[in-house]
Scaffold this active site. Structure first.
Site, PDB file in Angstrom:
ATOM      1  CG  ASP A  46      34.045  41.613  34.343  1.00 49.50           C
ATOM      2  OD1 ASP A  46      33.991  40.477  34.854  1.00 49.50           O
ATOM      3  OD2 ASP A  46      34.935  41.930  33.523  1.00 49.50           O
ATOM      4  CB  THR A  47      36.596  44.549  38.896  1.00 51.98           C
ATOM      5  OG1 THR A  47      35.381  45.044  39.466  1.00 51.98           O
ATOM      6  CG2 THR A  47      37.737  45.443  39.352  1.00 51.98           C
ATOM      7  CE1 TYR A  68      46.582  40.939  39.361  1.00 57.52           C
ATOM      8  CE2 TYR A  68      44.177  40.965  39.383  1.00 57.52           C
ATOM      9  CZ  TYR A  68      45.362  40.507  38.845  1.00 57.52           C
ATOM     10  OH  TYR A  68      45.345  39.623  37.787  1.00 57.52           O
ATOM     11  CG  HIS A 101      37.802  49.725  41.843  1.00 60.17           C
ATOM     12  ND1 HIS A 101      38.811  49.865  42.771  1.00 60.17           N
ATOM     13  CD2 HIS A 101      37.474  48.416  41.862  1.00 60.17           C
ATOM     14  CE1 HIS A 101      39.077  48.686  43.296  1.00 60.17           C
ATOM     15  NE2 HIS A 101      38.293  47.786  42.761  1.00 60.17           N
ATOM     16  NE  ARG A 102      33.607  45.281  43.630  1.00 61.77           N
ATOM     17  CZ  ARG A 102      34.899  44.967  43.562  1.00 61.77           C
ATOM     18  NH1 ARG A 102      35.697  45.169  44.600  1.00 61.77           N
ATOM     19  NH2 ARG A 102      35.404  44.431  42.481  1.00 61.77           N
ATOM     20  CE  LYS A 106      34.345  41.064  41.324  1.00 61.09           C
ATOM     21  NZ  LYS A 106      33.748  40.715  40.009  1.00 61.09           N
TER      22      LYS A 106
HETATM   23  P1  ITT Z   1      32.629  37.235  39.554  1.00 61.14           P
HETATM   24  O1  ITT Z   1      32.870  37.303  38.077  1.00 61.14           O
HETATM   25  O2  ITT Z   1      31.922  36.003  39.970  1.00 61.14           O
HETATM   26  O3  ITT Z   1      31.985  38.473  40.097  1.00 61.14           O
HETATM   27  P2  ITT Z   1      35.532  37.230  39.674  1.00 61.14           P
HETATM   28  O4  ITT Z   1      36.507  37.049  40.784  1.00 61.14           O
HETATM   29  O5  ITT Z   1      35.639  36.300  38.493  1.00 61.14           O
HETATM   30  O6  ITT Z   1      34.060  37.159  40.291  1.00 61.14           O
HETATM   31  P3  ITT Z   1      36.135  39.420  37.903  1.00 61.14           P
HETATM   32  O7  ITT Z   1      35.852  38.613  36.692  1.00 61.14           O
HETATM   33  O8  ITT Z   1      35.606  40.804  37.940  1.00 61.14           O
HETATM   34  O9  ITT Z   1      35.580  38.718  39.220  1.00 61.14           O
HETATM   35  O10 ITT Z   1      37.688  39.356  38.114  1.00 61.14           O
HETATM   36  C1  ITT Z   1      38.393  40.391  38.588  1.00 61.14           C
HETATM   37  C2  ITT Z   1      39.740  39.975  39.095  1.00 61.14           C
HETATM   38  O11 ITT Z   1      40.320  41.128  39.625  1.00 61.14           O
HETATM   39  C3  ITT Z   1      39.708  38.929  40.207  1.00 61.14           C
HETATM   40  O12 ITT Z   1      40.844  38.121  40.123  1.00 61.14           O
HETATM   41  C4  ITT Z   1      39.798  39.723  41.477  1.00 61.14           C
HETATM   42  O13 ITT Z   1      40.587  39.081  42.444  1.00 61.14           O
HETATM   43  C5  ITT Z   1      40.454  41.015  41.021  1.00 61.14           C
HETATM   44  N1  ITT Z   1      39.747  42.127  41.652  1.00 61.14           N
HETATM   45  C6  ITT Z   1      38.461  42.529  41.441  1.00 61.14           C
HETATM   46  N2  ITT Z   1      38.151  43.559  42.236  1.00 61.14           N
HETATM   47  C7  ITT Z   1      39.254  43.820  42.972  1.00 61.14           C
HETATM   48  C8  ITT Z   1      39.550  44.736  43.988  1.00 61.14           C
HETATM   49  O14 ITT Z   1      38.649  45.604  44.438  1.00 61.14           O
HETATM   50  N3  ITT Z   1      40.777  44.715  44.504  1.00 61.14           N
HETATM   51  C9  ITT Z   1      41.705  43.847  44.076  1.00 61.14           C
HETATM   52  N4  ITT Z   1      41.508  42.927  43.135  1.00 61.14           N
HETATM   53  C10 ITT Z   1      40.280  42.908  42.585  1.00 61.14           C
END
Ligand code: ITT
Length: 209
Positions: free
Chosen positions: A77-78, A159, A194-195, A12
């Site tokens: 958060d994604t 993903y 999305h990001r 990210k």
């Molecule tokens: P932080 O909370 O520290 O930012 P994280 O990996 O825990 O990092 P999230 O809680 O937002 O982040 O988790 C989102 C999940 O979705 C995580 O497993 C990512 O691999 C996946 N993800 C997030 N953005 C994505 C993207 O642009 N493409 C594919 N997968 C994504």
């Protein structure tokens, strides 16, 4: 303009630095000597984004541990929301196959649950929480698409190999094949993702201050 991005996810961080360069300098948690895992125990994506950004604000900005001129901090958060799975993995996207799981296991779980399902509609939803002087604002970016039957491509992270964004449904080969985020170059994904959408809203807001 300098800003802290509160994330433990280097993928990210890389994407957001690419999107915000050269106008903004995005500092990492390591840059401000925050070595802790960010808390994300909330039931929604919105609340998790707030929780992560607040953690950094309360523990670093409010305690005057930031000595440089930095405008504030934000967190991301994604979630991947799949229609046929009632919106799962959603807020559980990072730990869908278990707390210490790797992205590969999350993908296998999704592909297993989607086996034989015709409705492949899904969307990525990214919520950014920005905190400046204690005041919070959120920015959302959504990209609709489809879950592929198998992994395609090696770029990106998470993903990306099983998600084909709507923007690219008719692909560069001129056929009907779906192209995953992991088959795009970083700048191609960032342009439509999305990001990318959420971060561009955040940047526009910062520039309007
Ligand atoms: P932080 O909370 O520290 O930012 P994280 O990996 O825990 O990092 P999230 O809680 O937002 O982040 O988790 C989102 C999940 O979705 C995580 O497993 C990512 O691999 C996946 N993800 C997030 N953005 C994505 C993207 O642009 N493409 C594919 N997968 C994504």
């Amino acid at each position: 303009m300098k800003i802290v991005f509160a994330t433990n996810n280097n993928n990210k961080l890389r994407e957001i630095r690419q999107i915000l360069a050269p106008g903004f300098t995005v500092l990492s948690l390591a840059d401000i000597h925050c070595l802790e895992e960010l808390p994300e125990t909330s039931p929604t994506i919105e609340e998790n984004a707030t929780q992560k950004a607040r953690f950094v604000y309360e523990n670093f900005f409010k305690k005057n541990l930031i000595t440089e001129k930095i405008i504030g901090c934000f967190a991301d958060d994604t979630g991947l929301e799949i229609e046929a799975l009632d919106g799962r993995p959603g807020v559980f996207s990072a730990r869908y196959a278990g707390v210490k799981c790797i992205p590969e296991e999350n993908i296998e779980k999704v592909l297993g649950e989607m086996k034989g399902i015709i409705n492949r509609n899904a969307k990525f939803r990214c919520v950014l929480s920005l905190i400046i002087d204690g005041a919070e604002r959120q920015f959302e970016g959504v990209m609709e698409g489809k879950i592929l039957n198998q992994k395609q491509g090696t770029e990106g992270f998470g993903y990306d190999p099983i998600f084909a964004p709507k923007e690219n449904f008719s692909n560069r080969n001129g056929g009907e094949d779906l192209i995953s985020f992991a088959q795009m170059l970083p700048h191609e994904k960032n342009r439509i993702s999305h990001r990318g959408i959420a971060v561009n809203k955040l940047a526009a807001y910062l520039l309007s201050l």
